[in-house]
Write a protein that holds these residues in place. Structure first.
Motif, PDB file in Angstrom:
ATOM      1  N   ASP B 175       0.821  -1.216   0.000  1.00 49.07           N
ATOM      2  CA  ASP B 175       0.000   0.000   0.000  1.00 49.07           C
ATOM      3  C   ASP B 175       0.856   1.268   0.000  1.00 49.07           C
ATOM      4  O   ASP B 175       0.542   2.236  -0.707  1.00 49.07           O
ATOM      5  N   MET B 176       1.935   1.277   0.784  1.00 46.44           N
ATOM      6  CA  MET B 176       2.765   2.489   0.861  1.00 46.44           C
ATOM      7  C   MET B 176       3.509   2.708  -0.446  1.00 46.44           C
ATOM      8  O   MET B 176       3.566   3.819  -0.972  1.00 46.44           O
ATOM      9  N   GLU B 179       1.231   4.037  -3.076  1.00 45.77           N
ATOM     10  CA  GLU B 179       0.898   5.450  -2.869  1.00 45.77           C
ATOM     11  C   GLU B 179       2.049   6.338  -3.328  1.00 45.77           C
ATOM     12  O   GLU B 179       1.831   7.352  -3.994  1.00 45.77           O
ATOM     13  N   ARG B 182       2.088   6.371  -7.075  1.00 47.98           N
ATOM     14  CA  ARG B 182       1.043   7.232  -7.625  1.00 47.98           C
ATOM     15  C   ARG B 182       1.504   8.686  -7.642  1.00 47.98           C
ATOM     16  O   ARG B 182       1.408   9.377  -8.650  1.00 47.98           O
ATOM     17  N   ILE B 223      -1.024  16.669  -0.278  1.00 48.95           N
ATOM     18  CA  ILE B 223      -0.090  15.630   0.170  1.00 48.95           C
ATOM     19  C   ILE B 223       0.329  15.905   1.606  1.00 48.95           C
ATOM     20  O   ILE B 223       0.375  14.987   2.448  1.00 48.95           O
ATOM     21  N   ILE B 225      -1.300  17.634   4.002  1.00 44.68           N
ATOM     22  CA  ILE B 225      -2.387  17.418   4.963  1.00 44.68           C
ATOM     23  C   ILE B 225      -2.698  15.931   5.099  1.00 44.68           C
ATOM     24  O   ILE B 225      -2.908  15.419   6.208  1.00 44.68           O
ATOM     25  N   ASN B 226      -2.722  15.223   3.992  1.00 46.19           N
ATOM     26  CA  ASN B 226      -3.074  13.802   4.043  1.00 46.19           C
ATOM     27  C   ASN B 226      -1.983  12.957   4.699  1.00 46.19           C
ATOM     28  O   ASN B 226      -2.255  11.853   5.184  1.00 46.19           O
ATOM     29  N   SER B 227      -0.753  13.462   4.724  1.00 43.13           N
ATOM     30  CA  SER B 227       0.335  12.662   5.295  1.00 43.13           C
ATOM     31  C   SER B 227       0.600  12.989   6.765  1.00 43.13           C
ATOM     32  O   SER B 227       1.440  12.341   7.384  1.00 43.13           O
ATOM     33  N   ILE B 228      -0.142  13.946   7.307  1.00 39.77           N
ATOM     34  CA  ILE B 228       0.055  14.285   8.728  1.00 39.77           C
ATOM     35  C   ILE B 228      -0.361  13.092   9.578  1.00 39.77           C
ATOM     36  O   ILE B 228      -1.464  12.566   9.446  1.00 39.77           O
ATOM     37  N   GLY B 229       0.542  12.659  10.458  1.00 37.80           N
ATOM     38  CA  GLY B 229       0.226  11.538  11.337  1.00 37.80           C
ATOM     39  C   GLY B 229       0.435  10.172  10.703  1.00 37.80           C
ATOM     40  O   GLY B 229       0.145   9.153  11.321  1.00 37.80           O
ATOM     41  N   THR B 230       0.932  10.118   9.471  1.00 35.59           N
ATOM     42  CA  THR B 230       1.180   8.818   8.833  1.00 35.59           C
ATOM     43  C   THR B 230       2.666   8.476   8.927  1.00 35.59           C
ATOM     44  O   THR B 230       3.463   9.227   9.488  1.00 35.59           O
ATOM     45  N   LEU B 232       4.733   8.387   6.507  1.00 38.25           N
ATOM     46  CA  LEU B 232       5.530   9.031   5.462  1.00 38.25           C
ATOM     47  C   LEU B 232       6.506  10.010   6.106  1.00 38.25           C
ATOM     48  O   LEU B 232       6.110  10.900   6.849  1.00 38.25           O
TER      49      LEU B 232
END
Lengths: 213, 351
Positions: B175-176, B179, B182, B223, B225-230, B232
């Motif tokens: 999955d990572m 992503e 992509r 990117i 905002i969506n990666s905050i707390g992940t 990445l």
């Protein structure tokens, strides 16, 4: 003397019956409030999911991306065996959320705390509290002091379950996940409330049958 | 030379520019949206759309309608218009029109690879692919186990081949990695499209530079905002940002280390074009950010039609139609879920 004792006993009997009726009505009230909260939480979750699809695109949020590989359930439901606890007449449902293979008991205990609270409430007269609805809505795993505390493991499990849609997902999708998670907790509360409601109903029916004899 | 397109543009591009301006006049207006927002059921929406250009595409759809059906049929209309323009176009307009679809191609590749990883049926996945991003060997993507195989077996013969040089590894697809693939592909595509437009020069280069720079900046913010707390890392995040745009390079450096939405806001408010976007949001809120970005994008796309003799009108038209389809999707979902009070949360009026 005997007649006053008999009078006192019948007064006590009447007050017990009234208490049973009030318990039943209380349970019905609690059940209806919970059902209403559940309905509005589910509506919120579905709209947030639609919002996430609008934001990320239909190709990123659709049912064809669901993972069909076998994997252990991240959340399980436990029904207390009545033979193990004979003093308990009610079936009791407990949610075990985001259990990991390392520590499956941890979240079980934390989730059970919430259910025990609910049992205590249902056993005594409950005063109608219009803020109960907002409490359930506001209660989230992330709130400090809530029955189910969030730690890194729960967050990891949460992101892992969303990873079927990609690892960089919109905050709207995460909000939708939280809404459905809250709805799941409510479902368990509804089940427990329904069990106590049916028990109270049986008690009232017994009282009515006794009164007619 | 910029300014002399009026002398030569109409020889090869005049007919198609007239066609696309005609299509633009068929976009839904605020009055259409007001009618649609008052619909009670999806059948009502179908009835209102029957009076628009979408009518022939929806008229034969049986009841009960589903929101995905409305979106599919509206997308079919866009695809038909695009194919009609593409078959009439000559170089370099035909290459320009093909560039517009590469983003959908990337989305389709990722959809197939992700679905295969999740043991889904290939036919089921192909039905969900965007029609603008289809290519002949797309079904063969299901065979690949890692990115090298993906490239060697399938993508080497597609327009996406040049974009793979930065993400070819032998690591298995998970999955990572998918992503990152992509976003790396999309970054390479945007940069390539930007260079192509610069080569075309003139009004096309000027207008497309602005539109693509906005797209690159918006992707950088999303990117972040969506990666905050992940998981990445900051370095990986920085590598996904495009190497052009208003935020490049200093804004990207600050975004790479942002840990919450307020820090992102602090970075973006230093750039005047984005101050107006973030001024619409309250602190800590990110729900309305998408709508704010879409509104700004629509404003810029509509301005592209104010000038003649350039290719940006084609890009602008395609994007405006996609926005219209997003609007219809949102209205349909709100009607289907009986949440009409929320319909204005995400609808962006074009005119």
């Amino acid at each position: 003397m005997e007649s006053s004792e008999n009078g006192r006993e019948s007064n006590e009997g009447i007050s017990v019956k009234e208490e049973n009726i009030l318990n039943f009505l209380d349970s019905v009230d609690g059940y209806l409030i919970l059902m209403d909260s559940l309905s509005s939480t589910l509506r919120q979750g579905w709209l947030e999911l639609a919002s996430a699809r609008h934001s990320m695109g239909a190709s990123r949020i659709n049912s064809t991306l669901f993972d069909l590989k076998l994997h252990p359930a991240s959340t399980t439901l436990q029904v207390n065996d009545q033979s193990a606890a004979p003093d308990r007449e009610l079936p009791h449902f407990t949610l075990c959320k985001w259990a990991s293979s390392n520590n499956p008991e941890k979240y079980f205990e934390e989730a059970k705390f919430g259910e025990d609270e609910l049992l205590k409430k249902s056993n005594s007269l409950r005063h109608r509290d219009i803020s109960h609805n907002s409490e359930i809505q506001a209660r989230s795993p992330e709130s400090v002091g809530s029955p189910v505390t969030v730690d890194d493991q729960a967050e990891k499990e949460r992101y892992k379950s969303l990873s079927m849609f990609g690892t960089l997902v919109s905050p709207k999708l995460r909000a939708s996940q939280l809404s459905f998670e809250t709805a799941l907790e409510m479902l368990v509360e509804v089940s427990n409330m329904r069990a106590s409601l049916l028990c109270a109903h049986d008690q009232v029916q017994k009282d009515m049958e006794t009164a007619t004899k | 030379m910029y300014g002399f397109e009026a002398l030569t543009f109409n020889i090869h591009g005049g007919y198609l520019e007239a066609i696309v301006r005609g299509h633009r006049s068929g976009l839904l207006t605020a009055a259409d949206y007001n009618n649609l927002c008052q619909c009670e059921t999806l059948e009502d929406i179908k009835m209102h759309l029957s009076a628009t250009e979408y009518g022939p595409y929806l008229q034969n759809e049986p009841s009960p309608l589903h929101t995905t059906t409305i979106v599919e049929k509206c997308t079919l209309k866009l695809v038909d218009e695009y194919k009609q323009m593409l078959c009439q176009a000559t170089e370099p307009l035909s290459t320009f029109l093909e560039y517009i679809t590469y983003g959908h191609m990337i989305d389709n590749v990722v959809l197939i690879v992700t679905g295969t990883l999740h043991e889904r049926d290939v036919q089921e996945l192909l039905e969900k692919c965007h029609p603008l991003g289809m290519f002949d060997s797309i079904a063969t993507l299901a065979v690949a186990q890692n990115m090298k195989e993906l490239y060697r077996l399938v993508l080497v013969d597609t327009p996406l081949a040049p974009y793979f040089s930065e993400c070819i590894t032998s690591e298995d697809l998970d999955d990572m990695n998918i992503e990152i693939m992509r976003n790396t592909l999309y970054k390479a595509y945007l940069e390539d499209f930007y260079r192509f437009c610069q080569k075309l020069g003139g009004a096309t280069a000027e207008i497309m530079s602005d539109l693509l720079a906005f797209e690159a900046d918006r992707r950088a913010v999303n990117i972040t905002i969506n990666s905050i707390g992940t998981e990445l890392t900051r370095d990986d995040r920085r590598k996904l940002y495009s190497s052009f745009g208003l935020l490049y390079p200093y804004g990207h450096e600050e975004l790479a280390v942002s840990e919450d939405i307020d820090q992102v806001r602090a970075v973006m408010e230093k750039y005047p074009p984005y101050q107006s976007i973030f001024s619409k949001l309250s602190y800590g809120e990110s729900q309305l950010l998408d709508k704010a970005f879409y509104e700004e994008e629509v404003k810029r796309l509509c301005l592209a039609f104010e000038q003649q003799f350039h290719y940006a009108v084609f890009f602008a038209y395609m994007r405006l139609r996609e926005q219209e389809i997003r609007n219809l999707m949102w209205i349909s979902e709100c009607v289907a879920q009986n949440q009409k009070s929320r319909v204005h949360d995400s609808v962006v009026f074009i005119f």
